[in-house]
Design an enzyme around this catalytic site. Structure first.
Site, mmCIF file in Angstrom:
data_model
loop_
_atom_site.group_PDB
_atom_site.id
_atom_site.type_symbol
_atom_site.label_atom_id
_atom_site.label_comp_id
_atom_site.label_asym_id
_atom_site.label_seq_id
_atom_site.Cartn_x
_atom_site.Cartn_y
_atom_site.Cartn_z
ATOM 1 N N GLY A 30 48.203 35.427 23.683
ATOM 2 C CA GLY A 30 46.962 35.798 24.273
ATOM 3 C C GLY A 30 45.873 35.358 23.386
ATOM 4 N N CYS A 240 52.596 23.074 55.313
ATOM 5 C CA CYS A 240 52.524 21.675 54.785
ATOM 6 C C CYS A 240 53.043 20.631 55.932
ATOM 7 C CB CYS A 240 53.488 21.382 53.761
ATOM 8 S SG CYS A 240 53.538 19.804 53.124
ATOM 9 N N CYS A 243 56.316 18.704 54.543
ATOM 10 C CA CYS A 243 57.571 19.564 54.532
ATOM 11 C C CYS A 243 57.522 20.812 55.181
ATOM 12 C CB CYS A 243 57.906 19.738 52.940
ATOM 13 S SG CYS A 243 56.912 20.776 52.182
ATOM 14 N N CYS A 265 51.178 20.188 50.811
ATOM 15 C CA CYS A 265 51.642 20.774 49.294
ATOM 16 C C CYS A 265 50.924 20.180 48.253
ATOM 17 C CB CYS A 265 53.358 20.501 48.975
ATOM 18 S SG CYS A 265 54.192 21.779 50.076
ATOM 19 N N CYS A 271 57.412 18.989 47.028
ATOM 20 C CA CYS A 271 57.238 18.608 48.545
ATOM 21 C C CYS A 271 58.261 17.707 48.867
ATOM 22 C CB CYS A 271 55.946 18.266 48.819
ATOM 23 S SG CYS A 271 55.481 17.965 50.576
#
Lengths: 288, 279
Positions: A30, A240, A243, A265, A271
């Site tokens: 970090g 979606c 899909c 998606c 997808c």
């Protein structure tokens, strides 16, 4: 065959410097490590940070996937892919599971990354405290002293103004209980994928000249108040339209001609794999 | 009066510059006002020692450039004191010289034990954040992570300093000077600090607003029993607020005592001049 350039574009000295920076970044999860960001054949702000990380770590056996906002085929992704392919000759893929290095902008793929994979994220603004403190010198002191009131204050302000935190992307995270980090502009939806990720996550900011990292299996927590728990984007009951997925991050697409809104998606490869029945997920496939 | 002081300062020094052979030794140094004429080193605070008792208001007067504000900044760690010791009578820091702590620990002292109201509200407030957010900032720094609770404390304090609550989500930049100062006081009070520093809080405010701010400070002191150090060049403010007063000149304390004593029967030539120049 004689090559016109070094393998992976950079001279060995440059690669060494970037790799050393990456090692330091992994050692201090970090923490933003400064590096001498180089001039690249693409402009700063177009993924040069991520590109430099990718070029420094890539080897001949690697398989590369590049996505931009979840898509393998957007201009930025295609250009970066072409550059790396031309200068290294490595295999390029669209399959998330096949790739050893995935360079991405604004998304972490839907398919869970596994051990041995490296996710390289392009970062426009690496400093989570920048909007409350302009001076780099001061933000360095704040990080050193673990003084993160500024990051919390931004969330508090959002709650005061809008009744909830409304970070569209780049919701700050606490890494390994020490450094507050900008996860790059991924949606909140993707934040949890960083927590205890099996894959190594490297973040490169070319314009701001910083590299930082989340090593595998590291604690990554999204900042949230006790009475306002962290929430991700909700798509309610939408699925979606290609899909049928209900468990993925969806794009809202407005068809002005038909005056219709539909959802799709954001991760185009995921997808496609669902449509082809290669992978399974929540939601029914409808061919409406 | 209580026996144990809550804050004790011993031989505080603040020097800007490196010093030279002419001014490095305290006994032989020849200063022009507070700086060395040879190397330009400024001796902003010299050998300052004092004690602050619980619930007491200590006044500091002196002309501009006498080192009052620098002293306050050292006490609040905005500036690092060059020398000296600071002790706070608090269970976590008993017997420890606060100046010798790490920056992180100093921040901890500042977030939990101290409060500061600056002369200029832009220094103490984030002008682009809401007033309630400004108060929350101090609470967040002190470890609070509960929005509802911070909102409640913030509203209570804003009400106490007479800011209408329907404006609590507005940024202080849209407030008048007096209102900004009151938001700053509310912020400084948010974690109920046992010690509060007030640096020229009424300077630049008009008389009626001055009166209400002073009234507020006095009420807070009585109700909450907070110890305060009040810096001002306005003797009327000092007379009204302070139990004891120190007079500073060229970085040194030249006279100290009960406020009435100092103002009615000044001993030092400079204090006499200061008191008699009052219109």
């Amino acid at each position: 065959m004689t090559r016109l350039h070094q393998f992976a574009f950079f001279d060995e000295g440059s690669k060494k410097e970037i790799r050393r920076t990456i090692l330091k970044a992994i050692s201090i999860p970090g923490y933003q490590v400064p590096f001498s960001s180089r001039e690249m054949p693409i402009a700063r702000g177009w993924g040069t940070g991520g590109l430099q990380v990718t070029l420094a770590i890539i080897g001949q056996e690697d398989v590369l996937k590049v996505i931009d906002q979840g898509s393998d085929e957007s201009v930025n992704a295609v250009n970066i892919k072409k550059l790396v392919e031309k200068t290294t000759g490595v295999t390029i893929t669209e399959k998330t599971a096949e790739a050893t290095i995935i360079q991405s902008r604004h998304r972490i793929p839907e398919q869970t990354l596994t051990e041995g994979q490296v996710l390289v994220l392009q970062v426009p603004a690496p400093e989570p405290l920048r909007s409350v403190e302009k001076s780099e010198r001061q933000t360095k002191i704040l990080h050193a002293e673990e003084e993160y009131s500024g990051a919390w204050l931004q969330l508090f302000e959002q709650i005061m103004k809008y009744g909830q935190t409304n970070t569209g992307a780049d919701h700050p995270v606490y890494v390994a209980g020490r450094y507050v980090m900008a996860p790059s502009p991924i949606p909140r939806f993707d934040n949890h994928k960083m927590n205890h990720s099996e894959a190594l996550i490297l973040l490169g900011a070319g314009r701001e000249k910083k590299i930082y990292a989340v090593p595998p299996y590291t604690d990554v927590r999204s900042l949230a108040f006790e009475d306002y728990p962290f929430t991700v984007e909700s798509f309610a009951t939408e699925a979606c339209h290609l899909c049928g997925a209900t468990d993925t991050y969806l794009d809202e697409i407005i068809d002005a001609d038909k005056d219709k809104v539909y959802y799709q998606c954001n991760d185009s490869h995921h997808c496609l794999e669902r449509v082809n029945g290669v992978i399974e997920g929540k939601g029914d496939i409808s061919y409406a | 009066m209580h026996d144990e002081p809550i804050l004790k300062i011993q031989r505080l020094e603040k020097v800007f510059g490196r010093g030279c052979s002419h001014c490095q030794h305290e006994d032989t140094r020849q200063l022009e006002k507070n700086f060395c004429p040879y190397c330009g080193t400024v001796y902003a605070c010299r050998n300052i020692s004092f004690e602050l008792f619980p619930g007491e208001i200590l006044g500091i007067v002196g002309e501009s450039g006498s080192g009052k504000s620098t002293l306050m900044q050292c006490l609040y760690f905005d500036e690092t004191a060059t020398g000296g010791e600071m002790f706070i009578n608090h269970e976590d820091f008993k017997g420890k010289n606060i100046f010798a702590l790490s920056n992180q620990q100093k921040r901890n002292v500042r977030n939990h034990i101290l409060g500061m109201v600056y002369q200029n509200p832009t220094k103490g407030l984030k002008m682009n954040f809401s007033s309630i957010g400004n108060i929350a900032e101090k609470l967040i720094a002190a470890g609070n992570r509960h929005v509802g609770e911070m909102e409640r404390v913030g509203m209570e304090l804003l009400d106490k300093v007479h800011i209408p609550l329907f404006r609590m989500k507005e940024e202080p930049k849209r407030f008048s000077g007096g209102m900004q100062q009151r938001v700053q006081i509310a912020k400084a009070l948010s974690n109920y600090p046992p010690i509060l520093f007030l640096d020229e809080v009424t300077t630049g405010l008009d008389l009626s607003v001055q009166a209400s701010v002073l009234d507020l400070i006095k009420t807070i002191q009585r109700e909450m029993g907070i110890s305060m150090i009040v810096v001002s060049h306005d003797l009327a403010v000092i007379r009204m607020l302070a139990d004891r007063t120190m007079v500073m000149l060229n970085g040194e304390v030249i006279e100290a005592g009960l406020t009435d004593q100092v103002l009615e029967d000044p001993q030092d030539a400079y204090t006499q001049q200061l008191v008699y120049s009052l219109l």
